[in-house]
Design an enzyme around this catalytic site. Structure first.
Site, PDB file in Angstrom:
ATOM      1  N   ARG A   5       0.854  -1.193   0.000  1.00 14.42           N
ATOM      2  CA  ARG A   5       0.000   0.000   0.000  1.00 14.42           C
ATOM      3  C   ARG A   5       0.887   1.240   0.000  1.00 14.42           C
ATOM      4  O   ARG A   5       2.084   1.162   0.218  1.00 14.42           O
ATOM      5  CB  ARG A   5      -0.846   0.051   1.273  1.00 14.42           C
TER       6      ARG A   5
ATOM      7  N   SER B  79       3.172  -6.735   5.808  1.00 13.93           N
ATOM      8  CA  SER B  79       3.387  -7.264   7.163  1.00 13.93           C
ATOM      9  C   SER B  79       2.771  -8.651   7.327  1.00 13.93           C
ATOM     10  O   SER B  79       3.230  -9.450   8.122  1.00 13.93           O
ATOM     11  CB  SER B  79       2.808  -6.304   8.202  1.00 13.93           C
TER      12      SER B  79
ATOM     13  N   ASP C 297       6.384  -9.564   9.423  1.00 12.02           N
ATOM     14  CA  ASP C 297       6.224  -8.426  10.335  1.00 12.02           C
ATOM     15  C   ASP C 297       7.627  -7.969  10.761  1.00 12.02           C
ATOM     16  O   ASP C 297       8.310  -8.662  11.520  1.00 12.02           O
ATOM     17  CB  ASP C 297       5.391  -8.863  11.549  1.00 12.02           C
TER      18      ASP C 297
ATOM     19  N   ASN D 211      11.138   0.816   3.134  1.00  7.49           N
ATOM     20  CA  ASN D 211      10.029   1.777   3.201  1.00  7.49           C
ATOM     21  C   ASN D 211       9.069   1.519   4.363  1.00  7.49           C
ATOM     22  O   ASN D 211       8.456   2.454   4.865  1.00  7.49           O
ATOM     23  CB  ASN D 211       9.276   1.711   1.857  1.00  7.49           C
TER      24      ASN D 211
ATOM     25  N   SER E 164      11.745  10.678   6.774  1.00  9.01           N
ATOM     26  CA  SER E 164      10.576  11.529   7.017  1.00  9.01           C
ATOM     27  C   SER E 164      11.025  12.968   7.242  1.00  9.01           C
ATOM     28  O   SER E 164      12.119  13.214   7.768  1.00  9.01           O
ATOM     29  CB  SER E 164       9.831  11.046   8.255  1.00  9.01           C
TER      30      SER E 164
ATOM     31  N   TYR F 183       9.239   7.567  16.741  1.00  7.06           N
ATOM     32  CA  TYR F 183       9.175   7.491  15.273  1.00  7.06           C
ATOM     33  C   TYR F 183      10.178   8.459  14.635  1.00  7.06           C
ATOM     34  O   TYR F 183      10.990   8.065  13.793  1.00  7.06           O
ATOM     35  CB  TYR F 183       7.745   7.818  14.811  1.00  7.06           C
TER      36      TYR F 183
ATOM     37  N   LYS G 201      13.712   7.611  12.468  1.00  9.78           N
ATOM     38  CA  LYS G 201      14.014   8.062  11.098  1.00  9.78           C
ATOM     39  C   LYS G 201      15.375   8.752  11.052  1.00  9.78           C
ATOM     40  O   LYS G 201      16.101   8.632  10.074  1.00  9.78           O
ATOM     41  CB  LYS G 201      12.909   8.998  10.605  1.00  9.78           C
TER      42      LYS G 201
ATOM     43  N   ILE H   8       2.277  13.080   2.944  1.00 14.58           N
ATOM     44  CA  ILE H   8       1.810  12.375   1.744  1.00 14.58           C
ATOM     45  C   ILE H   8       0.482  11.721   2.105  1.00 14.58           C
ATOM     46  O   ILE H   8       0.387  11.021   3.133  1.00 14.58           O
ATOM     47  CB  ILE H   8       2.828  11.290   1.312  1.00 14.58           C
TER      48      ILE H   8
HETATM   49  P1  NAP Z   1       1.160   3.163   4.823  1.00 14.02           P
HETATM   50  O1  NAP Z   1       0.221   3.650   3.778  1.00 14.02           O
HETATM   51  O2  NAP Z   1       0.701   3.085   6.237  1.00 14.02           O
HETATM   52  O3  NAP Z   1       1.737   1.739   4.355  1.00 14.02           O
HETATM   53  C1  NAP Z   1       2.632   1.090   5.186  1.00 14.02           C
HETATM   54  C2  NAP Z   1       3.254  -0.111   4.503  1.00 14.02           C
HETATM   55  O4  NAP Z   1       4.204  -0.679   5.424  1.00 14.02           O
HETATM   56  C3  NAP Z   1       2.251  -1.189   4.172  1.00 14.02           C
HETATM   57  O5  NAP Z   1       2.696  -1.892   3.036  1.00 14.02           O
HETATM   58  C4  NAP Z   1       2.310  -2.079   5.414  1.00 14.02           C
HETATM   59  O6  NAP Z   1       1.959  -3.446   5.162  1.00 14.02           O
HETATM   60  C5  NAP Z   1       3.792  -1.997   5.758  1.00 14.02           C
HETATM   61  N1  NAP Z   1       3.993  -2.248   7.185  1.00 14.02           N
HETATM   62  C6  NAP Z   1       3.419  -1.612   8.218  1.00 14.02           C
HETATM   63  N2  NAP Z   1       3.805  -2.168   9.381  1.00 14.02           N
HETATM   64  C7  NAP Z   1       4.650  -3.173   9.059  1.00 14.02           C
HETATM   65  C8  NAP Z   1       5.358  -4.146   9.813  1.00 14.02           C
HETATM   66  N3  NAP Z   1       5.275  -4.224  11.143  1.00 14.02           N
HETATM   67  N4  NAP Z   1       6.102  -5.053   9.151  1.00 14.02           N
HETATM   68  C9  NAP Z   1       6.165  -5.020   7.816  1.00 14.02           C
HETATM   69  N5  NAP Z   1       5.539  -4.136   7.037  1.00 14.02           N
HETATM   70  C10 NAP Z   1       4.776  -3.224   7.661  1.00 14.02           C
HETATM   71  O7  NAP Z   1       2.487   4.059   4.899  1.00 14.02           O
HETATM   72  P2  NAP Z   1       2.958   5.268   3.966  1.00 14.02           P
HETATM   73  O8  NAP Z   1       2.252   6.493   4.400  1.00 14.02           O
HETATM   74  O9  NAP Z   1       2.947   4.864   2.529  1.00 14.02           O
HETATM   75  O10 NAP Z   1       4.485   5.430   4.460  1.00 14.02           O
HETATM   76  C11 NAP Z   1       5.538   4.765   3.787  1.00 14.02           C
HETATM   77  C12 NAP Z   1       6.857   5.273   4.347  1.00 14.02           C
HETATM   78  O11 NAP Z   1       6.921   6.699   4.205  1.00 14.02           O
HETATM   79  C13 NAP Z   1       7.034   4.997   5.837  1.00 14.02           C
HETATM   80  O12 NAP Z   1       8.377   4.719   6.112  1.00 14.02           O
HETATM   81  C14 NAP Z   1       6.669   6.309   6.494  1.00 14.02           C
HETATM   82  O13 NAP Z   1       7.304   6.470   7.727  1.00 14.02           O
HETATM   83  C15 NAP Z   1       7.195   7.286   5.456  1.00 14.02           C
HETATM   84  N6  NAP Z   1       6.536   8.591   5.549  1.00 14.02           N
HETATM   85  C16 NAP Z   1       5.216   8.746   5.239  1.00 14.02           C
HETATM   86  C17 NAP Z   1       4.631   9.995   5.334  1.00 14.02           C
HETATM   87  C18 NAP Z   1       3.185  10.240   4.993  1.00 14.02           C
HETATM   88  O14 NAP Z   1       2.726  11.395   5.159  1.00 14.02           O
HETATM   89  N7  NAP Z   1       2.445   9.269   4.520  1.00 14.02           N
HETATM   90  C19 NAP Z   1       5.387  11.067   5.765  1.00 14.02           C
HETATM   91  C20 NAP Z   1       6.726  10.886   6.082  1.00 14.02           C
HETATM   92  C21 NAP Z   1       7.297   9.628   5.963  1.00 14.02           C
HETATM   93  P3  NAP Z   1       0.444  -3.989   5.456  1.00 14.02           P
HETATM   94  O15 NAP Z   1      -0.363  -3.666   4.220  1.00 14.02           O
HETATM   95  O16 NAP Z   1       0.623  -5.454   5.686  1.00 14.02           O
HETATM   96  O17 NAP Z   1      -0.055  -3.264   6.671  1.00 14.02           O
END
Ligand code: NAP
Length: 247
Positions: A17, A39, A65, A88, A140, A153, A157, A186
């Site tokens: 995702r 996960s 996980d 990621n 991040s 968190y 990072k 995002i």
């Molecule tokens: P997201 O939509 O919540 O998706 C998270 C992904 O990580 C999913 O594929 C999920 O798998 C997997 N995941 C979560 N927990 C896990 C675990 N314990 N073990 C293995 N996989 C796991 O996240 P996102 O917003 O795309 O963020 C992606 C990256 O960007 C992250 O590192 C986040 O910190 C960084 N980031 C995001 C933002 C933002 O605004 N969105 C901002 C700054 C940084 P499942 O489908 O199995 O749950």
């Protein structure tokens, strides 16, 4: 093709995702064989795998996980040889700093830092043999602007970005680049509930110089560039993709 990744094999953690799924799709479109990771087994992971399979670029689908070191160890046994590693997946727990438990600390640090280290240790050997490799950690904007209720968190990072910088020097002699790409706000599953509150959403948008949230695809182009031959001279960098939020 510019930014061509044919002949390479990429693992993108957390690619079922969100940002990871957009990166996985972009790398597959660039010609890389891609391993989709989540996960746990799920319909969304299967959908993502089907999209990559439709491009003829699905190498494998793996569930583990990453907050559990024993699952990282068994995941490593299932991995083929990888020369593009995009770290990621992350866990984000929102809580005032005085209330953080040891378990919450461990869960976030295990997933956001330890799993990245263990996967790099596992994959770097093959990259060193090939004298070619690409490692991208996803950081991040909170490395520079920590949210008060996300102390572990944001610190995790910073730690991961520090690891990328350290390894960039240590692996450069093998033709391996290591960079951190730091997203700003995002719009993904992670925050869509919080942004359902229009007042809060408005205040967040106001904090972004460009005035709007990023889309998950906004990270994909820079990661493809870093993984390509065209990106061979970029290493040890922390690149913010954040609409100016870190300013
Ligand atoms: P997201 O939509 O919540 O998706 C998270 C992904 O990580 C999913 O594929 C999920 O798998 C997997 N995941 C979560 N927990 C896990 C675990 N314990 N073990 C293995 N996989 C796991 O996240 P996102 O917003 O795309 O963020 C992606 C990256 O960007 C992250 O590192 C986040 O910190 C960084 N980031 C995001 C933002 C933002 O605004 N969105 C901002 C700054 C940084 P499942 O489908 O199995 O749950």
């Amino acid at each position: 093709m510019t930014f061509d990744l044919s002949g390479h094999t990429a693992l993108v953690t957390g690619s079922s995702r969100g940002i990871g799924s957009a990166i996985a799709l972009e790398l597959a479109n660039a010609g890389a064989s891609v391993i989709v990771h989540s996960s746990k087994p799920s319909a969304v992971a299967d959908d993502m795998a089907a999209k990559i399979n439709a491009l003829g670029k699905l190498q494998a689908v793996i569930a583990a996980d990453l907050s559990k070191p024993e699952e990282v160890v068994s995941m490593k046994r299932d991995l083929p040889e990888i020369d593009i590693l995009v770290l990621n997946a992350s866990i984000q727990i929102r809580k005032p700093w005085r209330d953080i438990t040891i378990e919450e600390y461990t869960t976030q640090m295990n997933c956001n830092f330890l799993a990245s280290l263990l996967l790099i240790q596992h994959c770097a050997g093959y990259m060193q043999e090939r004298k070619w490799g690409r490692i991208v950690t996803i950081g991040s904007v909170q490395e520079l602007k920590p949210h008060p209720d996300m102390l572990v968190y944001s610190s995790s990072k910073c730690a991961q970005a520090g690891m990328a910088r350290s390894l960039a020097s240590q692996l450069a002699g093998y033709g391996i680049t290591v960079n951190n790409v730091a997203p700003g706000v995002i719009y993904t599953d992670r925050n869509k509930e919080a942004f359902a509150d229009e007042e809060y959403a408005k205040s967040v948008r106001k904090s972004i110089p460009l005035g709007y949230y990023g889309e998950k695809e906004d990270l994909a182009g820079i990661v493809r560039l870093l993984c390509s031959e065209e990106g061979r001279y970029i290493t040890g960098q922390d690149i913010f993709v954040d609409g100016g939020k870190s300013l």
